[in-house]
Design a protein around this motif. Structure first.
Motif, short mmCIF file in Angstrom:
data_model
loop_
_atom_site.label_atom_id
_atom_site.label_comp_id
_atom_site.label_asym_id
_atom_site.label_seq_id
_atom_site.Cartn_x
_atom_site.Cartn_y
_atom_site.Cartn_z
N LEU A 260 -15.45 4.15 -16.52
CA LEU A 260 -15.85 3.63 -15.08
C LEU A 260 -15.19 4.42 -14.14
N SER A 261 -15.92 5.55 -13.35
CA SER A 261 -15.29 6.24 -12.21
C SER A 261 -15.21 5.56 -11.02
N LEU A 262 -14.22 5.81 -10.11
CA LEU A 262 -14.18 5.13 -8.77
C LEU A 262 -15.06 5.95 -8.10
N PRO A 263 -15.66 5.33 -6.92
CA PRO A 263 -16.43 6.24 -5.77
C PRO A 263 -15.53 7.15 -5.12
N THR A 264 -16.23 8.15 -4.66
CA THR A 264 -15.40 9.38 -3.99
C THR A 264 -15.01 8.70 -2.42
N THR A 265 -15.84 7.87 -1.83
CA THR A 265 -15.23 7.31 -0.64
C THR A 265 -14.84 5.79 -0.78
N PRO A 266 -13.95 5.31 0.02
CA PRO A 266 -13.22 3.98 -0.44
C PRO A 266 -14.38 2.87 -0.10
N ILE A 267 -14.23 1.95 -0.88
CA ILE A 267 -15.20 0.72 -0.86
C ILE A 267 -14.97 -0.05 0.35
N TYR A 268 -13.54 -0.19 0.24
CA TYR A 268 -13.05 -1.30 1.42
C TYR A 268 -11.77 -0.78 2.01
N GLY A 269 -11.42 -0.74 3.16
CA GLY A 269 -10.27 -0.34 3.56
C GLY A 269 -9.87 1.15 3.23
N THR A 270 -8.68 1.17 2.73
CA THR A 270 -7.99 2.45 2.48
C THR A 270 -8.34 2.95 0.95
N GLY A 271 -8.99 2.02 0.33
CA GLY A 271 -9.30 2.21 -1.16
C GLY A 271 -8.46 1.79 -2.05
N GLU A 272 -7.50 0.85 -1.94
CA GLU A 272 -6.38 0.53 -2.78
C GLU A 272 -7.08 -0.65 -3.82
N TYR A 273 -8.14 -1.30 -3.28
CA TYR A 273 -8.70 -2.37 -4.36
C TYR A 273 -10.03 -1.56 -4.97
N ASP A 274 -10.17 -0.32 -4.77
CA ASP A 274 -11.48 0.22 -5.34
C ASP A 274 -11.80 -0.14 -6.85
N GLN A 275 -10.82 0.01 -7.76
CA GLN A 275 -10.89 -0.11 -8.80
C GLN A 275 -11.16 -1.69 -9.55
N VAL A 276 -10.71 -2.58 -8.79
CA VAL A 276 -11.13 -4.13 -8.93
C VAL A 276 -12.37 -4.41 -8.41
N LEU A 277 -12.68 -3.82 -7.12
CA LEU A 277 -14.15 -3.98 -6.68
C LEU A 277 -15.13 -3.40 -7.58
N THR A 278 -14.92 -2.20 -8.10
CA THR A 278 -15.94 -1.37 -9.00
C THR A 278 -16.07 -2.31 -10.22
N PHE A 279 -15.06 -2.98 -10.75
CA PHE A 279 -15.08 -3.76 -12.11
C PHE A 279 -16.08 -5.01 -11.83
N LEU A 280 -15.52 -5.62 -10.68
CA LEU A 280 -16.23 -6.84 -10.13
C LEU A 280 -17.81 -6.62 -9.79
N GLY A 281 -18.23 -5.38 -9.23
CA GLY A 281 -19.54 -4.91 -8.87
C GLY A 281 -20.19 -4.86 -10.26
N VAL A 282 -19.68 -4.03 -11.21
CA VAL A 282 -20.62 -3.72 -12.31
C VAL A 282 -20.78 -5.12 -13.04
N ALA A 283 -19.64 -5.74 -13.14
CA ALA A 283 -19.85 -6.98 -13.81
C ALA A 283 -20.86 -8.17 -13.21
#
Length: 140
Positions: A31-54
Motif C-alpha cells: 500500500l503506497s501513500l498518495p503523492t499529495t496529502p489527503i488531509y492537512g499536512t499528510g500526517e494521517y495519510d497512512q491511516v486514511l489510506t488503510f481506512l479508504g481501501v478497507a
C-alpha cells in the motif's frame, strides 16, 4: 439508519486492521501513500489510506460478492466450497483496481498474492469477528 452506519464503520476498522496484517505477512501486496496529502499536512495519510481501501473492500463484499457467489454457485458445489476462495481473491483484485482509480495505492502483484492475501484477510476478520459483532450490535 445510524445502526447501519455504525456497523459499516466497525467493519471498516476491522478491515483496515486485517489489511495491515495482510500487508505485513504477504509478499506481493503493498500500500503506497498518495503523492499529495489527503488531509492537512499528510500526517494521517497512512491511516486514511488503510481506512479508504478497507471501506472499498467492505462495500465490494456487501454488493459484488453476493452476485459472484450466485454466479459461481455451481463451481462452488463442484469444488466443495473451495471456489469461494477464488471469489475472495477476485474481490481483492477489484479492490486494487478501484483503490488505484481513487489514488489510494493498493498494489497486488500476482493472482496468487491476491489469493493468499484474501485467505489471510478472512482469517484475521474471523478472529476479529466476535469483537466486531459485539461492537456492531451496540449501534442498534
Amino acid at each position: 439508519m445510524l445502526g447501519s452506519a455504525w456497523r459499516f464503520a466497525v467493519r471498516t476498522l476491522a478491515g483496515a486492521a486485517a489489511l495491515w496484517v495482510v500487508i505485513l505477512l504477504v509478499d506481493g501486496i503493498s500500500l503506497s501513500l498518495p503523492t499529495t496529502p489527503i488531509y492537512g499536512t499528510g500526517e494521517y495519510d497512512q491511516v486514511l489510506t488503510f481506512l479508504g481501501v478497507a471501506a472499498i473492500i467492505v462495500i465490494l463484499n456487501s454488493t459484488v460478492k453476493p452476485v459472484l457467489k450466485l454466479l459461481g454457485l455451481p463451481l462452488t458445489i463442484v469444488t466443495l466450497g473451495l471456489f469461494s476462495l477464488v471469489i475472495n481473491a477476485v474481490i481483492f483484485l477489484l479492490a486494487e483496481a478501484i483503490s488505484n482509480a481513487l489514488g489510494l495505492g493498493l498494489s497486488i502483484e500476482t493472482f496468487s498474492a491476491a489469493f493468499i492475501g484474501a485467505i489471510v484477510m478472512a482469517i484475521v476478520n474471523w478472529i476479529l469477528g466476535p469483537i466486531t459483532g459485539i461492537l456492531g450490535a451496540r449501534g442498534d
